[in-house]
Motif scaffolding. Structure first.
Motif, PDB file in Angstrom:
ATOM      1  N   LYS A  44       0.837  -1.213   0.000  1.00 13.38           N
ATOM      2  CA  LYS A  44       0.000   0.000   0.000  1.00 13.38           C
ATOM      3  C   LYS A  44       0.868   1.258   0.000  1.00 13.38           C
ATOM      4  O   LYS A  44       0.588   2.228  -0.708  1.00 13.38           O
ATOM      5  CB  LYS A  44      -0.933  -0.020   1.209  1.00 13.38           C
ATOM      6  CG  LYS A  44      -2.072  -1.028   1.071  1.00 13.38           C
ATOM      7  CD  LYS A  44      -2.791  -1.254   2.387  1.00 13.38           C
ATOM      8  CE  LYS A  44      -3.618  -0.080   2.813  1.00 13.38           C
ATOM      9  NZ  LYS A  44      -4.449  -0.407   4.000  1.00 13.38           N
ATOM     10  N   LYS A  47       2.092   2.084  -3.307  1.00 13.21           N
ATOM     11  CA  LYS A  47       0.998   2.353  -4.250  1.00 13.21           C
ATOM     12  C   LYS A  47       0.708   1.176  -5.178  1.00 13.21           C
ATOM     13  O   LYS A  47       0.156   1.342  -6.266  1.00 13.21           O
ATOM     14  CB  LYS A  47       1.299   3.602  -5.099  1.00 13.21           C
ATOM     15  CG  LYS A  47       1.676   4.827  -4.309  1.00 13.21           C
ATOM     16  CD  LYS A  47       0.562   5.279  -3.373  1.00 13.21           C
ATOM     17  CE  LYS A  47       0.934   6.568  -2.654  1.00 13.21           C
ATOM     18  NZ  LYS A  47      -0.089   6.996  -1.673  1.00 13.21           N
ATOM     19  N   GLY A  51      -5.059   2.687  -1.128  1.00 16.92           N
ATOM     20  CA  GLY A  51      -4.956   3.011   0.285  1.00 16.92           C
ATOM     21  C   GLY A  51      -6.087   2.471   1.135  1.00 16.92           C
ATOM     22  O   GLY A  51      -5.932   2.287   2.345  1.00 16.92           O
TER      23      GLY A  51
END
Length: 243
Positions: A44, A47, A51
């Motif tokens: 997360k 990316k 999120g």
């Protein structure tokens, strides 16, 4: 990675087994779960996952009730060491007489075994707790290690699979049932009985004093501890096993 869903995670965790085919313990299950969470949280941050990805919210920890502390008797560890090959004697002896975790022994280099000072040094990078510690070598441990000692190189240069297969073979040959984590449990139990010092043992084992106090006190007597730390090798066989 975006296709990883809660159901797939549960199927993976529920399918985890030990080398003998039994399901892993609740603690191992939860440890694997935490490792996966750490991996996916990293994803997360990079990316690679959105999120708001939260599939782990639907994968609960399972209750860990612990279990009875199992230890080896002096007679049992003597039998295990007697049939062990040259590759396995240092692993078993360090586990039994210093309480290092299996993973810590597998990271240990011979240069960390300080015969000149009488201590084994577990550097922070090799310790589970990421804290450097020193563990005293009893005279009997010196006796077990010196015939196999090198200036440098891994004390145990093989992988997990090889280790578990070899431990099963040693258990079968010695007729001593293998007990989960019993090398470490044994050391801590006998060391507390020997010294009467919970805090000192906790530092050596890389554990909390509270854990040592609640789980390992009064499992063995000082007399049994004396026998444990007096176990010495006798003679070496050509293949490196001892008799």
């Amino acid at each position: 990675i975006g296709q990883v869903e809660a159901e797939k995670i549960r199927i993976f965790l529920d399918g985890l087994t030990k080398a003998n085919g039994e399901k892993v313990s609740a603690r191992s299950y939860n440890n694997f779960r935490l490792t996966l969470i750490t991996l996916l949280e990293f994803a997360k941050k990079r990316k690679w996952l959105p999120g708001d990805w939260n599939e782990f919210d639907a994968v609960e920890k399972i209750k860990d009730n612990g279990g009875a502390i199992e230890i080896f008797t002096p007679g049992e560890i003597t039998k295990l060491l007697a049939v062990a090959s040259a590759d396995m004697v240092p692993f078993l002896a360090i586990g039994a007489f210093t309480g290092l975790r299996s993973a810590e022994i597998m990271r240990l280099d011979w240069c960390d075994v300080k015969f000149e000072t009488g201590y084994i040094v577990v550097e922070a990078a090799k310790a589970k707790t990421a804290a450097r510690r020193q563990v005293e070598m009893h005279p009997n441990l010196r006796g077990w290690l010196q015939p196999y000692a090198k200036k440098a190189g891994l004390v145990y240069p093989y992988n997990d699979d090889w280790l578990y297969k070899t431990l099963r073979s040693i258990s079968d040959e010695s007729k001593v049932p293998w007990k989960n984590n019993a090398l470490r449990h044994s050391y801590i139990s006998y060391r507390v009985a020997e010294t009467g010092d919970v805090n000192r043992t906790a530092l050596e084992a890389g554990n909390s004093a509270a854990m040592i106090f609640s789980n390992y006190r009064e499992l063995v007597t000082p007399q049994e501890a004396q026998k444990w730390f007096s176990i010495m090798p006798v003679t070496a066989k050509p293949n490196g096993a001892l008799s």
